[in-house]
Write a protein that holds these residues in place. Structure first.
Motif, mmCIF file in Angstrom:
data_model
loop_
_atom_site.group_PDB
_atom_site.id
_atom_site.type_symbol
_atom_site.label_atom_id
_atom_site.label_comp_id
_atom_site.label_asym_id
_atom_site.label_seq_id
_atom_site.Cartn_x
_atom_site.Cartn_y
_atom_site.Cartn_z
ATOM 1 N N SER A 1 -0.659 -11.426 -1.668
ATOM 2 C CA SER A 1 0.463 -11.562 -0.739
ATOM 3 C C SER A 1 0.456 -12.942 -0.088
ATOM 4 O O SER A 1 1.498 -13.600 0.021
ATOM 5 N N PHE B 1 5.824 -6.614 -1.013
ATOM 6 C CA PHE B 1 5.268 -5.651 -1.961
ATOM 7 C C PHE B 1 3.744 -5.687 -1.963
ATOM 8 O O PHE B 1 3.087 -4.649 -1.890
ATOM 9 N N PHE B 2 3.176 -6.890 -2.046
ATOM 10 C CA PHE B 2 1.714 -6.993 -2.041
ATOM 11 C C PHE B 2 1.128 -6.580 -0.689
ATOM 12 O O PHE B 2 0.050 -5.986 -0.623
ATOM 13 N N LEU C 1 -1.467 0.329 1.703
ATOM 14 C CA LEU C 1 -1.775 1.584 1.006
ATOM 15 C C LEU C 1 -3.270 1.720 0.739
ATOM 16 O O LEU C 1 -3.841 2.805 0.896
ATOM 17 N N PHE C 2 -3.907 0.642 0.318
ATOM 18 C CA PHE C 2 -5.355 0.683 0.111
ATOM 19 C C PHE C 2 -6.079 0.999 1.416
ATOM 20 O O PHE C 2 -7.041 1.759 1.435
ATOM 21 N N ARG D 1 -11.900 0.161 -4.125
ATOM 22 C CA ARG D 1 -10.618 0.160 -3.437
ATOM 23 C C ARG D 1 -10.653 -0.811 -2.255
ATOM 24 O O ARG D 1 -9.659 -1.411 -1.921
ATOM 25 N N LEU E 1 0.996 -2.849 -0.743
ATOM 26 C CA LEU E 1 -0.167 -2.379 -1.506
ATOM 27 C C LEU E 1 -1.448 -2.486 -0.682
ATOM 28 O O LEU E 1 -2.292 -1.582 -0.713
ATOM 29 N N VAL F 1 -5.171 -7.663 -3.088
ATOM 30 C CA VAL F 1 -3.712 -7.652 -2.924
ATOM 31 C C VAL F 1 -3.281 -8.379 -1.654
ATOM 32 O O VAL F 1 -2.188 -8.950 -1.620
#
Length: 133
Positions: free
Chosen positions: A31, A65-66, A72-73, A20, A69, A27
């Motif tokens: 981006s 969006f990227f 979030l990671f 992760r 992500l 990601v």
């Protein structure tokens, strides 16, 4: 008949947390590539005489969006490592990037947003590596 991996082989295998951590790096790179790679590709094609129309909303949406992500990671890493320090710059960078992309564009703010995200991803990666050792 297969034998279970030895303890040394298990120690060398990447854990889900480490994967992760690499995911956040990937990601974040996507981006950055969506932002500056698209800009470079359009400029290169223009120099060759090819005109490409890019929908600014879709372009900005892909970048954010990227970045989302990546944040979030980092958030998953914060939960796992019980250290929320990397999450704060990740969320600040994400919010600033969304403002820059959908609100008022400013190149300096865009760079600051990506720097905050990169610092958060790096800090999260370091915490994950330290937890594995």
């Amino acid at each position: 008949m297969t034998h279970p991996p030895s303890s040394s082989a298990r120690a060398l295998a990447p854990s889900a947390g480490a994967r992760r951590g690499v995911g956040a790096i990937v990601v974040l790179g996507l981006s950055l590539a969506a932002c500056y790679g698209t800009l470079a590709a359009v400029a290169a094609l223009a120099m060759l005489g090819v005109t490409v129309a890019v929908n600014p909303g879709a372009w900005a949406g892909t970048i954010v969006f990227f970045a989302l992500l990546a944040a979030l990671f980092v958030g998953l890493g914060a939960r796992r490592n019980r250290s929320f320090a990397p999450l704060l710059p990740a969320l600040a960078g994400l919010a600033l990037l969304a403002y820059v992309m959908f609100g008022r564009y400013d190149r300096l703010l865009e760079l600051v947003a990506f720097a905050l995200l990169a610092a958060a991803v790096y800090a999260d990666y370091r915490l994950r590596r330290r937890a594995r050792e």
